[in-house]
Design an enzyme around this catalytic site. Structure first.
Site, PDB file in Angstrom:
ATOM      1  N   ARG A 112      17.363  -6.996  15.028  1.00  0.00           N
ATOM      2  CA  ARG A 112      17.846  -7.260  16.978  1.00  0.00           C
ATOM      3  C   ARG A 112      17.167  -7.995  17.430  1.00  0.00           C
ATOM      4  O   ARG A 112      15.721  -8.247  16.335  1.00  0.00           O
ATOM      5  CB  ARG A 112      17.487  -5.863  17.565  1.00  0.00           C
ATOM      6  N   GLU A 172      -0.573  -2.246   5.209  1.00  0.00           N
ATOM      7  CA  GLU A 172       0.647  -2.305   6.002  1.00  0.00           C
ATOM      8  C   GLU A 172       0.314  -0.809   7.085  1.00  0.00           C
ATOM      9  O   GLU A 172       0.014  -0.849   8.140  1.00  0.00           O
ATOM     10  CB  GLU A 172       1.572  -2.502   5.714  1.00  0.00           C
ATOM     11  N   GLU A 173      -0.214   0.720   6.137  1.00  0.00           N
ATOM     12  CA  GLU A 173      -0.253   2.033   6.864  1.00  0.00           C
ATOM     13  C   GLU A 173      -1.583   1.914   7.394  1.00  0.00           C
ATOM     14  O   GLU A 173      -2.769   1.852   7.279  1.00  0.00           O
ATOM     15  CB  GLU A 173      -0.343   3.101   6.422  1.00  0.00           C
ATOM     16  N   HIS A 177       7.548   8.535   4.578  1.00  0.00           N
ATOM     17  CA  HIS A 177       6.467   9.195   4.896  1.00  0.00           C
ATOM     18  C   HIS A 177       6.590  10.663   4.515  1.00  0.00           C
ATOM     19  O   HIS A 177       6.236  11.772   4.546  1.00  0.00           O
ATOM     20  CB  HIS A 177       6.402   9.221   6.103  1.00  0.00           C
ATOM     21  N   ASP A 189       0.556  -1.350  -0.236  1.00  0.00           N
ATOM     22  CA  ASP A 189      -0.203   0.225   0.426  1.00  0.00           C
ATOM     23  C   ASP A 189       0.851   1.222  -0.074  1.00  0.00           C
ATOM     24  O   ASP A 189       2.204   1.311  -0.140  1.00  0.00           O
ATOM     25  CB  ASP A 189      -0.721   0.364   1.092  1.00  0.00           C
TER      26      ASP A 189
END
Ligand SMILES: [Zn+2]
Ligand SMILES: [Zn+2]
Length: 388
Positions: A176, A136-137, A359, A79
């Site tokens: 990580r 996803e956003e 963004h 998206d």
């Protein structure tokens, strides 16, 4: 750098796919064109199965080789964002107000690049599931895919995700074990007073001083309530109230976002937002409605899979270019829902453009990273599902 030679050969194709996606951004759950392109390419590459329409526009490609029972899931998001592009590139968005400002065009392309290579070579033993997810956003397309039975229909035992990171040089990875990205919640506080004349405050109940005190008091949650060695953010991002010089308004609204990693910190923040809003409002004779909504959970990498992901990244770019203990990020990611269900790892891929962060209207995915990301995906499959 150990880019897979065959993947290096179709860099130009991948750059063209990526730029085409970039020109045609689609918002969450509206990725019709993108989804059709993805499904079409997977079929053309010779995938054994291509499933569409999962969470509206999601696609899953299935590729088998060798008859083994091992499985792996690789996920990309598709998206775009409601941002007006100001990158100035030739392949800039053709749709005003929408743009690929988070690089999901690049994520989709890299997974397609790996798909083409894997289908061509089938140098693995088991089943590979490629997940192209919508929304996803903010909208949690990954969660919707899970709700629609993603893991029952496609029984993968491990899951991997990737995000480009413009602030890191091209040809680097960072990851990580443990929490990698934060939980993201939101709150909306609606204050109700008694409006009236700006010159006669004594016969009103003014919601604005209460709003001001609540905004300040909310800052004490992180400063005074959360254990200082644990991470948390409380950001007030909206404050609305009043529209005249001489009128005390009836209502005011405060809204914001809260980020955390530890469940107990998340619970504490939720409790304190409510207690502070109610306490200050009570003291200042205002009513308050508190709405606290939990969003994406923290993105937590499992140890074994993160070691494997870092080893594979090191195979591609060299050991000295992989940070295996990168600090966590307070942003959030809906791949978190998938990592709640299966062990796996989410890794950052260097984008080499610190001047145009995610963004921002200046952002554009760096095509130099395409073959690196696609090689990472392909090697991950070959390493975790080794051909006999
Ligand atoms: Zn984003
Ligand atoms: Zn993103």
């Amino acid at each position: 750098m150990a880019i897979i030679n065959r993947i290096g050969e179709f860099h130009q194709d991948m750059a063209e796919w990526r730029r085409d996606l970039h020109e045609h951004p689609e918002l969450g759950f509206e990725e019709q064109r993108t989804s059709a392109i993805v499904a079409g390419k997977l079929k053309a590459f010779g995938f054994d199965e291509v499933h569409t329409g999962i969470a509206k526009t999601g696609v899953v490609g299935v590729l088998r080789a060798g008859g083994g029972s091992s499985t792996i899931g690789l996920r990309a998001d598709m998206d775009a964002l409601p941002i007006s592009e100001a990158s100035g590139v030739a392949h800039a968005s053709r749709t005003p107000g929408k743009m690929h400002a988070c690089g999901h065009d690049g994520h989709t392309t890299m997974l397609l690049g790996a798909a083409r290579y894997l289908a061509e070579t089938r140098n693995f033993d088991g089943t590979v599931y490629l997940i192209f997810q919508p929304a996803e956003e903010m909208l949690g397309g990954g969660r919707v895919m899970l709700e629609e039975g993603l893991l029952d229909r496609f029984p993968m035992t491990r899951l991997f995700g990737l995000h480009n990171w413009p602030g890191m040089p091209v040809g680097t990875f960072s990851v990580r074990p443990g929490p990698m990205m934060a939980a993201a919640d939101r709150f909306t506080l609606t204050l109700q007073g008694q409006g009236g004349h700006g010159a006669m405050p004594h016969i009103t109940r003014d919601p604005l001083p209460a709003a001001a005190q609540i905004v300040l008091a909310l800052q004490t949650i992180v400063a005074r309530n959360v254990d200082p060695v644990k991470q948390a953010v409380v950001s007030v991002t909206q404050i609305h109230g009043g529209d005249a010089y001489n009128v005390i308004p009836q209502t005011a609204l405060i809204a914001g976002t809260c980020r955390s990693f530890a469940p107990e910190v998340r619970d504490l923040i939720e409790r304190r937002v409510g207690a502070i809003a109610h306490g200050v409002a009570l003291a200042l004779q205002i009513e308050v409605d508190v709405r606290y909504e939990r969003g994406y959970p923290p993105t937590v990498n499992s140890e074994v899979e993160t070691d494997l992901a870092a080893d594979v990244a090191a195979e591609v770019v060299g050991d000295d270019r992989v940070d295996r203990a990168t600090p966590p990020v307070m942003g959030a990611e809906d791949f978190a829902y998938m990592l709640e269900q299966r062990p796996g790892s989410y890794i950052f891929l260097g984008g080499g453009r610190p001047e145009a962060p995610l963004h921002s209207p200046q952002y554009d995915f760096n095509d130099e990273a395409l073959t690196i990301g696609a090689s990472y995906w392909a090697r991950l499959v070959e390493r975790l599902l080794p051909a006999g």
